[in-house]
Design an enzyme around this catalytic site. Structure first.
Site, PDB file in Angstrom:
ATOM      1  CB  SER A  54     -74.652  72.006  17.639  1.00 18.07           C
ATOM      2  OG  SER A  54     -74.045  73.260  17.341  1.00 18.07           O
ATOM      3  N   GLY A 106     -71.944  71.249  20.965  1.00 16.19           N
ATOM      4  CA  GLY A 106     -71.108  71.974  21.894  1.00 16.19           C
ATOM      5  C   GLY A 106     -69.646  71.585  21.875  1.00 16.19           C
ATOM      6  CG  ASN A 143     -69.183  75.035  19.697  1.00 12.55           C
ATOM      7  OD1 ASN A 143     -70.044  75.901  19.672  1.00 12.55           O
ATOM      8  ND2 ASN A 143     -69.443  73.773  19.422  1.00 12.55           N
ATOM      9  CG  ASP A 175     -80.337  78.747  18.046  1.00 11.41           C
ATOM     10  OD1 ASP A 175     -80.372  79.025  16.821  1.00 11.41           O
ATOM     11  OD2 ASP A 175     -79.926  77.657  18.462  1.00 11.41           O
ATOM     12  CG  HIS A 200     -77.759  75.565  16.502  1.00 11.31           C
ATOM     13  ND1 HIS A 200     -77.970  76.239  17.697  1.00 11.31           N
ATOM     14  CD2 HIS A 200     -76.640  74.822  16.667  1.00 11.31           C
ATOM     15  CE1 HIS A 200     -77.022  75.912  18.548  1.00 11.31           C
ATOM     16  NE2 HIS A 200     -76.199  75.058  17.960  1.00 11.31           N
TER      17      HIS A 200
END
Length: 219
Positions: A45, A82, A111, A195, A198
């Protein structure tokens, strides 16, 4: 009779030369039309423009910079939000076959750590991907990542080191910390989306500036 035959041969020679010249010119035009280099970005991402307007991520900014400098380099963004190193490993053979890149940028691993996957598997996947890209004729740039201190000092150190170990073993280019100046700034949250994971649009040029000095020699 001899004059007529000589003229015939001369006409044939001129026609053949003209055809050869046009063919050579067409080949030259086609060669110029093809990008001299092809950069393939395989990431998650952080490179897939998650939460951003299309065309504002660092990969898109890279393509814009190359175009502004009139450098014949094509950029393909094969990043998937992801994605893990195992996902990238599964996708890479098809991407190499399809795009035949001259440079592969691997931006994966974050991740894996967030999901608590064994770091040995992350290292093996990055090593495999780097070797596969090199054997396909591409140069490789690994974008290293770091984990927050709350994951534990030893884990954070081991995670950071695995990128360097793969780069050293495979003689690949390495950017030690992809988010330098973004995640470790004076106000860490200023350059992140809501969030807190990011990077936002303001961070994308900084991310490109981190990548550019390491990527440019590969081009």
């Amino acid at each position: 009779m001899q004059d007529a035959q000589t003229k015939k041969h001369r006409r044939h020679f001129i026609a053949s030369s003209l055809a050869l010249g046009l063919s050579t010119l067409a080949s030259g035009v086609q060669a110029q039309a093809r990008p001299a280099k092809h950069v393939l970005v395989v990431g998650d991402s952080l490179s897939a423009e998650y939460g951003l307007a299309r065309g504002t991520g660092w990969v898109a900014l890279l393509a814009q910079r190359l175009a502004q400098h009139q450098q014949p380099v094509q950029v393909t963004n094969a990043s998937v939000s992801g994605d893990t190193t195992s996902g990238g490993r599964a996708r890479l053979p098809g991407l190499l076959s399809q795009h035949k890149p001259s440079v592969v940028i691997i931006e994966l691993g974050g991740n894996d750590a967030l999901r608590g996957l064994p770091l040995s598997g992350t290292r093996d996947n990055l090593r495999w991907m780097t070797q596969a890209a090199q054997e396909a004729g591409a140069k490789v740039l690994l974008l290293g990542m770091q984990m927050p201190p709350n994951y534990g000092r030893q884990y954070a150190q081991d995670f950071e080191q695995l990128f360097a170990s793969v780069a050293q073993e495979r003689k690949a280019a390495l950017l030690p910390f992809f988010l330098q100046g973004v995640a470790d700034g004076k106000d860490p949250l200023a350059l992140f989306q809501a969030d807190r994971i990011h990077p936002n649009a303001q961070a994308q040029p900084l991310m490109l500036e981190n990548v550019w000095p390491v990527l440019r020699p590969l081009l």
